[in-house]
Design a protein around this motif. Structure first.
Motif, PDB file in Angstrom:
ATOM      1  N   VAL A  72      36.384  25.496   0.829  1.00  0.00           N
ATOM      2  CA  VAL A  72      36.070  24.885  -0.460  1.00  0.00           C
ATOM      3  C   VAL A  72      34.887  23.943  -0.241  1.00  0.00           C
ATOM      4  O   VAL A  72      34.931  23.073   0.630  1.00  0.00           O
ATOM      5  CB  VAL A  72      37.266  24.108  -1.030  1.00  0.00           C
ATOM      6  CG1 VAL A  72      36.914  23.514  -2.396  1.00  0.00           C
ATOM      7  CG2 VAL A  72      38.493  25.009  -1.147  1.00  0.00           C
ATOM      8  N   SER A  73      33.835  24.125  -1.034  1.00  0.00           N
ATOM      9  CA  SER A  73      32.594  23.376  -0.834  1.00  0.00           C
ATOM     10  C   SER A  73      32.205  22.605  -2.080  1.00  0.00           C
ATOM     11  O   SER A  73      32.406  23.061  -3.209  1.00  0.00           O
ATOM     12  CB  SER A  73      31.453  24.345  -0.457  1.00  0.00           C
ATOM     13  OG  SER A  73      30.205  23.680  -0.429  1.00  0.00           O
ATOM     14  N   SER A  74      31.610  21.444  -1.874  1.00  0.00           N
ATOM     15  CA  SER A  74      30.855  20.783  -2.933  1.00  0.00           C
ATOM     16  C   SER A  74      29.795  21.754  -3.453  1.00  0.00           C
ATOM     17  O   SER A  74      29.253  22.553  -2.689  1.00  0.00           O
ATOM     18  CB  SER A  74      30.175  19.536  -2.362  1.00  0.00           C
ATOM     19  OG  SER A  74      29.065  19.139  -3.156  1.00  0.00           O
ATOM     20  N   PRO A  75      29.449  21.704  -4.750  1.00  0.00           N
ATOM     21  CA  PRO A  75      28.480  22.651  -5.295  1.00  0.00           C
ATOM     22  C   PRO A  75      27.024  22.322  -4.988  1.00  0.00           C
ATOM     23  O   PRO A  75      26.128  23.074  -5.400  1.00  0.00           O
ATOM     24  CB  PRO A  75      28.749  22.593  -6.801  1.00  0.00           C
ATOM     25  CG  PRO A  75      29.238  21.200  -7.036  1.00  0.00           C
ATOM     26  CD  PRO A  75      30.044  20.866  -5.802  1.00  0.00           C
ATOM     27  N   VAL A  80      26.782  24.005   0.256  1.00  0.00           N
ATOM     28  CA  VAL A  80      27.015  25.442   0.162  1.00  0.00           C
ATOM     29  C   VAL A  80      26.358  26.171   1.333  1.00  0.00           C
ATOM     30  O   VAL A  80      26.941  27.094   1.911  1.00  0.00           O
ATOM     31  CB  VAL A  80      26.494  25.992  -1.182  1.00  0.00           C
ATOM     32  CG1 VAL A  80      26.697  27.498  -1.259  1.00  0.00           C
ATOM     33  CG2 VAL A  80      27.202  25.307  -2.350  1.00  0.00           C
ATOM     34  N   THR A  81      25.158  25.751   1.698  1.00  0.00           N
ATOM     35  CA  THR A  81      24.468  26.375   2.828  1.00  0.00           C
ATOM     36  C   THR A  81      25.257  26.178   4.114  1.00  0.00           C
ATOM     37  O   THR A  81      25.392  27.098   4.930  1.00  0.00           O
ATOM     38  CB  THR A  81      23.057  25.787   2.992  1.00  0.00           C
ATOM     39  OG1 THR A  81      22.344  25.905   1.758  1.00  0.00           O
ATOM     40  CG2 THR A  81      22.281  26.523   4.080  1.00  0.00           C
ATOM     41  N   THR A  82      25.788  24.977   4.308  1.00  0.00           N
ATOM     42  CA  THR A  82      26.594  24.696   5.499  1.00  0.00           C
ATOM     43  C   THR A  82      27.886  25.507   5.482  1.00  0.00           C
ATOM     44  O   THR A  82      28.273  26.115   6.491  1.00  0.00           O
ATOM     45  CB  THR A  82      26.914  23.192   5.574  1.00  0.00           C
ATOM     46  OG1 THR A  82      25.701  22.428   5.490  1.00  0.00           O
ATOM     47  CG2 THR A  82      27.625  22.850   6.870  1.00  0.00           C
ATOM     48  N   ILE A 115      21.767  20.529 -10.471  1.00  0.00           N
ATOM     49  CA  ILE A 115      21.937  21.408  -9.323  1.00  0.00           C
ATOM     50  C   ILE A 115      21.902  22.853  -9.801  1.00  0.00           C
ATOM     51  O   ILE A 115      21.958  23.126 -11.001  1.00  0.00           O
ATOM     52  CB  ILE A 115      23.243  21.114  -8.559  1.00  0.00           C
ATOM     53  CG1 ILE A 115      24.473  21.408  -9.431  1.00  0.00           C
ATOM     54  CG2 ILE A 115      23.264  19.672  -8.063  1.00  0.00           C
ATOM     55  CD1 ILE A 115      25.783  21.285  -8.682  1.00  0.00           C
ATOM     56  N   ALA A 116      21.806  23.777  -8.872  1.00  0.00           N
ATOM     57  CA  ALA A 116      21.791  25.194  -9.217  1.00  0.00           C
ATOM     58  C   ALA A 116      23.124  25.603  -9.835  1.00  0.00           C
ATOM     59  O   ALA A 116      24.184  25.082  -9.475  1.00  0.00           O
ATOM     60  CB  ALA A 116      21.499  26.035  -7.985  1.00  0.00           C
ATOM     61  N   SER A 117      23.069  26.560 -10.757  1.00  0.00           N
ATOM     62  CA  SER A 117      24.299  27.071 -11.361  1.00  0.00           C
ATOM     63  C   SER A 117      25.064  27.894 -10.330  1.00  0.00           C
ATOM     64  O   SER A 117      24.487  28.392  -9.355  1.00  0.00           O
ATOM     65  CB  SER A 117      23.969  27.955 -12.558  1.00  0.00           C
ATOM     66  OG  SER A 117      23.346  29.161 -12.133  1.00  0.00           O
ATOM     67  N   GLU A 120      23.434  31.247  -9.899  1.00  0.00           N
ATOM     68  CA  GLU A 120      22.212  31.205  -9.093  1.00  0.00           C
ATOM     69  C   GLU A 120      22.553  31.089  -7.613  1.00  0.00           C
ATOM     70  O   GLU A 120      21.936  31.754  -6.763  1.00  0.00           O
ATOM     71  CB  GLU A 120      21.342  30.033  -9.532  1.00  0.00           C
ATOM     72  CG  GLU A 120      20.014  29.920  -8.802  1.00  0.00           C
ATOM     73  CD  GLU A 120      19.165  28.762  -9.276  1.00  0.00           C
ATOM     74  OE1 GLU A 120      18.225  28.381  -8.539  1.00  0.00           O
ATOM     75  OE2 GLU A 120      19.429  28.228 -10.369  1.00  0.00           O
ATOM     76  N   LEU A 121      23.527  30.266  -7.299  1.00  0.00           N
ATOM     77  CA  LEU A 121      23.933  30.127  -5.905  1.00  0.00           C
ATOM     78  C   LEU A 121      24.529  31.423  -5.371  1.00  0.00           C
ATOM     79  O   LEU A 121      24.271  31.814  -4.225  1.00  0.00           O
ATOM     80  CB  LEU A 121      24.943  28.986  -5.763  1.00  0.00           C
ATOM     81  CG  LEU A 121      24.394  27.568  -5.896  1.00  0.00           C
ATOM     82  CD1 LEU A 121      25.534  26.560  -6.010  1.00  0.00           C
ATOM     83  CD2 LEU A 121      23.488  27.211  -4.732  1.00  0.00           C
ATOM     84  N   GLN A 122      25.326  32.101  -6.194  1.00  0.00           N
ATOM     85  CA  GLN A 122      25.941  33.330  -5.722  1.00  0.00           C
ATOM     86  C   GLN A 122      24.897  34.398  -5.420  1.00  0.00           C
ATOM     87  O   GLN A 122      25.097  35.228  -4.514  1.00  0.00           O
ATOM     88  CB  GLN A 122      26.942  33.862  -6.740  1.00  0.00           C
ATOM     89  CG  GLN A 122      27.787  35.010  -6.193  1.00  0.00           C
ATOM     90  CD  GLN A 122      28.589  35.718  -7.255  1.00  0.00           C
ATOM     91  OE1 GLN A 122      28.056  36.081  -8.294  1.00  0.00           O
ATOM     92  NE2 GLN A 122      29.871  35.917  -6.982  1.00  0.00           N
ATOM     93  N   ALA A 123      23.781  34.404  -6.161  1.00  0.00           N
ATOM     94  CA  ALA A 123      22.720  35.370  -5.881  1.00  0.00           C
ATOM     95  C   ALA A 123      22.161  35.164  -4.478  1.00  0.00           C
ATOM     96  O   ALA A 123      21.719  36.114  -3.826  1.00  0.00           O
ATOM     97  CB  ALA A 123      21.613  35.236  -6.925  1.00  0.00           C
TER      98      ALA A 123
END
Length: 228
Positions: A72-75, A80-82, A115-117, A120-123
């Motif tokens: 579970v990550s902060s958005p 998310v990258t980590t 922040i990115a939606s 967008e992050l899932q892409a």
């Protein structure tokens, strides 16, 4: 995310709490002046290396394809990258949770950070599971650090109650401390360096702090520890 843990289940549960890697704007402060989303920096090269080293550390605990660890990550992008580095190593997915997101400190930011939606992050990070809905939606501003600690601590406790198996919670300097204190139920004196690692294991309902901001898995850490 599964939620079938019974109060009668005596199997130890482990929660790992980690901070994101070193931020790009820590290395290049001028980035902030022209960035589109200046409160949502990516990782620096050092941060990307730290994320891989964190992933290697957790790979020693879990097998590739293991379903034992829920991430579970902060958005925020740096988190998310980590988290993605770990998810790639373990072949698992990632859930996004605002409740463990950055401290919305008005001394750091003048408005609710853009922040990115999730889409967008899932892409960019296909392991994100968009079926999950955040347990918390914090409101700007959070004037005191205690507000941030309370919010992230409550979120960590709820996720622990609702999740079957082990958890990795990927947050920020302030929320790593808030989550740890929220689970233990008392204050903790701890440095939260980039990609530090906390380990808590629950035996018969009581949490035991087994790692406290550990950075032994990192080849390089910052000399100045900043909360944001």
């Amino acid at each position: 995310m599964t939620s079938n843990r019974s109060s009668n289940n005596q199997t130890p549960q482990t929660i790992w709490i980690a901070r994101h890697g070193h931020r790009y704007d820590f290395q290049y402060p001028d980035w902030f002046e022209t960035a589109r989303r200046r409160y949502d920096p990516p990782l620096s090269e050092q941060g990307l290396q730290q994320a891989q080293e964190l992933a290697q550390r957790l790979e020693q605990e879990y097998d590739q394809g293991s379903s034992r660890l829920t991430i579970v990550s902060s958005p925020f992008r740096r988190c998310v990258t980590t988290a993605n580095a770990v998810a790639e190593r373990l072949g698992t997915g990632i859930y996004l949770e605002w409740g463990i997101g950055e401290w919305l400190n008005p001394d750091w930011m003048t408005e609710m950070p853009e922040i990115a939606s999730p889409e967008e992050l899932q892409a960019e990070f296909p392991r994100l599971d968009l079926s999950y809905r955040s347990r918390s939606q914090p409101q700007y501003p959070e004037v005191s650090q205690e507000d941030c600690w309370r919010r992230s601590g409550e979120t960590a406790r709820e996720l622990a109650r609702q999740t079957s198996g082990d958890l990795l919670l990927l947050g920020h300097g302030a929320t790593v401390l808030g989550m740890t204190q929220g689970l233990l139920g008392h204050p903790v004196d701890m440095q939260t360096a980039c990609c530090c690692l906390v380990k808590l294991t629950r035996y018969d309902g009581d949490w035991c702090l087994e790692l406290k901001g550990d950075t032994s898995h990192l080849s390089e850490t910052e000399s100045q520890i900043r909360l944001n």
